[in-house]
Motif scaffolding. Structure first.
Motif, PDB file in Angstrom:
ATOM      1  N   ALA A 110       0.823  -1.205   0.000  1.00 56.78           N
ATOM      2  CA  ALA A 110       0.000   0.000   0.000  1.00 56.78           C
ATOM      3  C   ALA A 110       0.858   1.256   0.000  1.00 56.78           C
ATOM      4  O   ALA A 110       0.529   2.254  -0.669  1.00 56.78           O
ATOM      5  CB  ALA A 110      -0.933  -0.012   1.203  1.00 56.78           C
TER       6      ALA A 110
ATOM      7  N   ALA B  32       0.994   4.143  -2.814  1.00 58.48           N
ATOM      8  CA  ALA B  32       0.724   5.537  -2.461  1.00 58.48           C
ATOM      9  C   ALA B  32       1.849   6.442  -2.952  1.00 58.48           C
ATOM     10  O   ALA B  32       1.596   7.557  -3.445  1.00 58.48           O
ATOM     11  CB  ALA B  32       0.553   5.671  -0.949  1.00 58.48           C
TER      12      ALA B  32
ATOM     13  N   ARG C 204       1.440   6.898  -6.710  1.00 60.77           N
ATOM     14  CA  ARG C 204       0.365   7.849  -7.033  1.00 60.77           C
ATOM     15  C   ARG C 204       0.801   9.279  -6.739  1.00 60.77           C
ATOM     16  O   ARG C 204       0.491  10.204  -7.500  1.00 60.77           O
ATOM     17  CB  ARG C 204      -0.906   7.486  -6.257  1.00 60.77           C
ATOM     18  CG  ARG C 204      -1.627   6.258  -6.795  1.00 60.77           C
ATOM     19  CD  ARG C 204      -2.980   6.063  -6.145  1.00 60.77           C
ATOM     20  NE  ARG C 204      -2.881   5.586  -4.776  1.00 60.77           N
ATOM     21  CZ  ARG C 204      -2.835   4.306  -4.427  1.00 60.77           C
ATOM     22  NH1 ARG C 204      -2.880   3.365  -5.361  1.00 60.77           N
ATOM     23  NH2 ARG C 204      -2.764   3.944  -3.157  1.00 60.77           N
TER      24      ARG C 204
ATOM     25  N   ASP D 170      -3.729   9.227   1.595  1.00 62.35           N
ATOM     26  CA  ASP D 170      -4.076   8.134   0.689  1.00 62.35           C
ATOM     27  C   ASP D 170      -4.959   7.118   1.418  1.00 62.35           C
ATOM     28  O   ASP D 170      -4.539   6.526   2.424  1.00 62.35           O
ATOM     29  CB  ASP D 170      -2.796   7.453   0.190  1.00 62.35           C
ATOM     30  CG  ASP D 170      -3.079   6.435  -0.893  1.00 62.35           C
ATOM     31  OD1 ASP D 170      -3.019   6.797  -2.072  1.00 62.35           O
ATOM     32  OD2 ASP D 170      -3.371   5.268  -0.548  1.00 62.35           O
ATOM     33  N   PRO D 171      -6.187   6.884   0.959  1.00 60.67           N
ATOM     34  CA  PRO D 171      -7.102   6.008   1.709  1.00 60.67           C
ATOM     35  C   PRO D 171      -6.638   4.563   1.796  1.00 60.67           C
ATOM     36  O   PRO D 171      -6.825   3.911   2.832  1.00 60.67           O
ATOM     37  CB  PRO D 171      -8.429   6.138   0.948  1.00 60.67           C
ATOM     38  CG  PRO D 171      -8.061   6.635  -0.415  1.00 60.67           C
ATOM     39  CD  PRO D 171      -6.842   7.470  -0.222  1.00 60.67           C
ATOM     40  N   GLN D 172      -6.018   4.040   0.733  1.00 55.23           N
ATOM     41  CA  GLN D 172      -5.549   2.650   0.771  1.00 55.23           C
ATOM     42  C   GLN D 172      -4.408   2.464   1.760  1.00 55.23           C
ATOM     43  O   GLN D 172      -4.365   1.481   2.502  1.00 55.23           O
ATOM     44  CB  GLN D 172      -5.128   2.188  -0.633  1.00 55.23           C
ATOM     45  CG  GLN D 172      -6.276   1.944  -1.584  1.00 55.23           C
ATOM     46  CD  GLN D 172      -6.737   3.210  -2.282  1.00 55.23           C
ATOM     47  OE1 GLN D 172      -6.160   4.282  -2.086  1.00 55.23           O
ATOM     48  NE2 GLN D 172      -7.776   3.095  -3.093  1.00 55.23           N
ATOM     49  N   PHE D 173      -3.493   3.439   1.790  1.00 53.94           N
ATOM     50  CA  PHE D 173      -2.390   3.372   2.742  1.00 53.94           C
ATOM     51  C   PHE D 173      -2.899   3.506   4.170  1.00 53.94           C
ATOM     52  O   PHE D 173      -2.502   2.739   5.065  1.00 53.94           O
ATOM     53  CB  PHE D 173      -1.370   4.467   2.420  1.00 53.94           C
ATOM     54  CG  PHE D 173      -0.195   4.522   3.355  1.00 53.94           C
ATOM     55  CD1 PHE D 173       0.503   3.373   3.697  1.00 53.94           C
ATOM     56  CD2 PHE D 173       0.224   5.736   3.889  1.00 53.94           C
ATOM     57  CE1 PHE D 173       1.597   3.428   4.562  1.00 53.94           C
ATOM     58  CE2 PHE D 173       1.306   5.802   4.749  1.00 53.94           C
ATOM     59  CZ  PHE D 173       1.994   4.646   5.091  1.00 53.94           C
ATOM     60  N   ARG D 174      -3.789   4.452   4.408  1.00 54.90           N
ATOM     61  CA  ARG D 174      -4.352   4.620   5.743  1.00 54.90           C
ATOM     62  C   ARG D 174      -5.098   3.366   6.195  1.00 54.90           C
ATOM     63  O   ARG D 174      -5.003   2.957   7.351  1.00 54.90           O
ATOM     64  CB  ARG D 174      -5.296   5.832   5.760  1.00 54.90           C
ATOM     65  CG  ARG D 174      -4.637   7.177   5.502  1.00 54.90           C
ATOM     66  CD  ARG D 174      -3.729   7.575   6.656  1.00 54.90           C
ATOM     67  NE  ARG D 174      -4.466   7.867   7.871  1.00 54.90           N
ATOM     68  CZ  ARG D 174      -4.739   9.091   8.295  1.00 54.90           C
ATOM     69  NH1 ARG D 174      -4.334  10.148   7.602  1.00 54.90           N
ATOM     70  NH2 ARG D 174      -5.386   9.277   9.422  1.00 54.90           N
ATOM     71  N   LYS D 175      -5.822   2.743   5.284  1.00 54.20           N
ATOM     72  CA  LYS D 175      -6.568   1.525   5.632  1.00 54.20           C
ATOM     73  C   LYS D 175      -5.623   0.381   5.970  1.00 54.20           C
ATOM     74  O   LYS D 175      -5.854  -0.368   6.924  1.00 54.20           O
ATOM     75  CB  LYS D 175      -7.490   1.111   4.483  1.00 54.20           C
ATOM     76  CG  LYS D 175      -8.342  -0.127   4.786  1.00 54.20           C
ATOM     77  CD  LYS D 175      -9.253  -0.465   3.641  1.00 54.20           C
ATOM     78  CE  LYS D 175     -10.172  -1.628   4.028  1.00 54.20           C
ATOM     79  NZ  LYS D 175      -9.433  -2.853   4.397  1.00 54.20           N
ATOM     80  N   ALA D 176      -4.528   0.250   5.188  1.00 54.81           N
ATOM     81  CA  ALA D 176      -3.561  -0.824   5.462  1.00 54.81           C
ATOM     82  C   ALA D 176      -2.948  -0.656   6.851  1.00 54.81           C
ATOM     83  O   ALA D 176      -2.772  -1.641   7.577  1.00 54.81           O
ATOM     84  CB  ALA D 176      -2.469  -0.829   4.391  1.00 54.81           C
TER      85      ALA D 176
ATOM     86  N   ASP E  63      -5.681  -1.508   9.446  1.00 56.35           N
ATOM     87  CA  ASP E  63      -5.968  -2.947   9.473  1.00 56.35           C
ATOM     88  C   ASP E  63      -4.983  -3.703  10.356  1.00 56.35           C
ATOM     89  O   ASP E  63      -5.281  -4.802  10.827  1.00 56.35           O
ATOM     90  CB  ASP E  63      -5.930  -3.528   8.059  1.00 56.35           C
ATOM     91  CG  ASP E  63      -7.163  -3.153   7.235  1.00 56.35           C
ATOM     92  OD1 ASP E  63      -8.137  -2.662   7.832  1.00 56.35           O
ATOM     93  OD2 ASP E  63      -7.129  -3.346   6.007  1.00 56.35           O
TER      94      ASP E  63
END
Length: 334
Positions: A120, A124, A127, A217-223, A226
Motif C-alpha cells: 500500500a 501511495a 500515485r 491516501d485512503p488505501q495506505f491509511r486503511k492498510a 488494518d
C-alpha cells in the motif's frame, strides 16, 4: 548531489555531467538497498506526460538502465538517440529538477513489518509521484522569442524519471522516490529548455504535494489501520513506532562507520578509482560480521526485512494486534 546543484527546500536542480547524475542516484540507493534489486533491474521508470490544455495524459515508457538513464539526463531521446534540440554542454547546464517523495521513517518500519503495508505504501508513493508529474506538466512553461523579448508558453510534453529506493544511505528502512523532471521539454513544434524560474515559484506546492498525497491516501491509511496502527495528527508518525525510530537508526550507525572506514582505506590505496558493486558488497558483509558477529549479513530483500524486524524485536518492540494468520507468519521468521 554530485555536480553543481541548487537546493530549495525539498526541490533540487541538477546541473552538470550526466554520468555524475547516474552515480548520484546509485550512491543514494545505499549499499544495503542492493539486496532488493534483482539482476537487470532498471535504474529508473521513464514517464512521458502530454498536456493538451484540457488535461494531462501520462504514459509509462519503460525502465531506464544505467546507460539509457545517462542519455536521458544529457538530453537525448532514449528511443532514437537524437538530441532534444540544441543542447548546452557547459557545467552549468540544467539537466533535471528533482522532488523527493518520502514520509516519516516509521512508515517504512511498518512496511518492513507487514507486506500488505509495504504494498500500500509503495502504491501511495507511485500515485504521489504521478500527481507531481501531472501538476508540473500542466503548469510548467518554456520561453520563446528573441533575447529580451521572450514570452512564456505552456509545455506540451514533459518527461520524468522515477527512481525507487528502499533504504536510507545508512541502511535503515526508508522507502522513497526521486522524481526527476528532465529540463528538455517540447512546445511550439520543437524541444526547448524548461523555465526553471517558474519551478522555483512552485516550490512550496511541490514540497507539500507528495507528503500530503501519501498521508491522505485512503488505501495506505486503511492498510495501517488494518494492522492496528495510528498516525500522529501533528507529525504524521506511526504512533506505535515513535519510540523506536531513533533507537533503531542508532543500531545501524556502527555498520555504516565500518563500511565508510573500509571504503576510505581502499580509496587511499587506489587513488582515482571507484569501488564497484561487488567490492561495496564485500565492504558491507565485512562490516556486518564485525558489528554483529552473531548475525549473518543479508543476502536479499526478504532476508534484510527479517533482519530489520529482528532488530526491532531486540529493542523490545511488540506490534499491535494483527490478524492471526499474520501473527503466525511473523513468528515463523528467523
Amino acid at each position: 548531489m554530485t555536480g553543481g546543484d541548487e537546493v530549495h527546500g525539498g526541490v533540487k536542480f541538477y546541473r552538470g555531467n550526466a554520468a555524475a547524475a547516474r552515480n548520484y542516484v546509485e550512491a543514494d540507493r545505499s549499499r544495503v538497498d542492493d539486496y532488493y534489486l534483482a539482476e537487470g533491474t532498471g535504474l529508473a521508470t521513464h514517464i512521458v506526460a502530454i498536456s493538451n490544455g484540457d488535461g494531462v495524459t501520462m504514459t509509462d515508457a519503460g525502465q531506464l538502465d544505467g546507460p539509457n538513464y545517462e542519455r536521458w539526463v544529457a538530453g537525448y531521446d532514449v528511443a532514437t538517440g537524437l538530441a532534444k534540440g540544441q543542447l548546452r554542454q557547459d557545467d552549468n547546464a540544467l539537466r533535471f529538477v528533482e522532488v523527493v517523495v518520502n514520509g516519516p521513517k516509521s512508515w517504512s518500519l511498518a512496511a518492513a513489518m507487514h507486506p500488505a503495508v509495504a504494498t500500500a505504501y509503495d502504491a501511495a508513493q507511485d500515485r504521489a509521484a504521478r500527481e507531481i508529474i501531472a501538476w508540473l506538466a500542466e503548469h510548467a512553461t518554456t520561453r520563446i522569442g528573441p533575447r529580451g523579448r521572450q514570452v512564456q508558453i505552456p509545455v506540451e510534453r514533459l518527461e520524468a524519471a522515477i527512481v525507487r529506493h528502499h533504504t536510507s544511505r545508512a541502511g535503515d528502512p526508508h522507502r522513497h522516490l526521486h522524481v526527476q523532471i528532465n529540463a528538455r521539454v517540447f512546445a511550439a513544434g520543437t524541444w526547448r529548455g524548461l523555465h526553471s524560474v517558474g519551478v522555483v515559484d512552485s516550490i512550496n506546492a511541490l514540497n507539500g504535494m507528495g507528503r500530503a498525497a501519501m498521508q491522505c491516501d485512503p488505501q495506505f491509511r486503511k492498510a495501517l489501520a488494518d494492522h492496528g496502527y495510528t498516525l500522529d495528527p501533528r507529525t504524521g508518525e506511526v504512533t506505535q513506532f515513535a519510540a523506536y525510530v531513533g533507537r533503531f537508526s542508532a543500531r545501524t550507525e556502527q555498520i555504516t562507520r565500518n563500511v565508510d572506514r573500509y571504503e576510505a582505506e581502499w580509496r587511499t590505496e587506489n587513488p582515482g578509482r571507484e569501488p564497484g558493486p561487488k567490492l561495496r558488497a564485500a565492504f558491507d558483509r565485512r562490516a556486518w560480521a564485525q558489528a554483529r558477529p552473531d548475525k549473518v549479513a543479508p543476502l536479499d530483500g526478504a532476508d534484510l526485512t527479517r533482519r530489520w524486524n529482528q532488530e526491532l524485536a531486540d529493542l523490545g518492540y511488540a506490534p499491535p494486534s494483527a490478524p492471526p494468520d499474520e501473527r503466525a507468519d511473523r513468528g515463523a521468521q528467523p
